[in-house]
Design a protein around this motif. Structure first.
Motif: not given
Length: 173
Positions: A34-41
């Protein structure tokens, strides 16, 4: 944040998430991904997630390795014409988020490390990936087809708001 007038250089970056064992992977996977996806988003970076990737098979085959139970996920990132970060900026964000998580030296339950760039040639970016758009929209790409979606988090918020509103109780009866 706005992009500069010129098209930024395209880039790719892979991160390996290593968990000491499957129990820790089950416990921490959602937090890390979730942390990685939020940074990508936030930075509008394409991403593809491969859970339990076969990256440490040779360690699993050795009988008395202290890291024999290690489990790995692989997250692939790629910039697009809409991305808001250079590879250096994005790497700085991710590395900053997981700076002191080191299973070998710190005893952390997981570790997040970028994969060496030379391995990118052997590992093409998959045809199935997510492209973040303006929040909460995401395009799911599968080959040449794409589907516009909203994030699970945004959908849950809509459901919660609908259930909490006084008008919705009339409809649920």
């Amino acid at each position: 944040m706005k992009r500069s007038g010129k098209n930024p250089k395209k880039w790719r970056l892979n991160y390996v998430i290593a968990y000491l064992d499957s129990e820790r992977a089950d416990r921490y996977r959602r937090l890390v991904l979730d942390s990685l996806v939020r940074a990508a988003t936030l930075r509008r970076i394409d991403y593809a997630i491969d859970t339990e990737a076969p990256l440490f098979d040779e360690v699993h085959d050795k009988q008395h390795t202290p890291f024999q139970g290690i489990v790995a996920d692989l997250v692939r990132f790629r910039s697009s014409s809409e991305s808001l970060s250079s590879v250096k900026e994005f790497r700085s964000i991710i590395d900053g988020l997981f700076r002191d998580y080191d299973i070998f030296f710190q005893g952390s339950p997981f570790e997040v490390q970028s994969q060496l760039q030379k391995f990118l040639k052997e590992d093409p970016f998959p045809e199935e990936f997510c492209r973040p758009l303006a929040y909460p929209y995401v395009e799911l790409h599968s080959g040449k087809e794409s589907t516009l979606c909203i994030t699970e988090e945004a959908l849950q918020k809509i459901i919660d708001d609908t259930e909490d509103s006084p008008k919705s109780s009339q409809w649920l009866s």
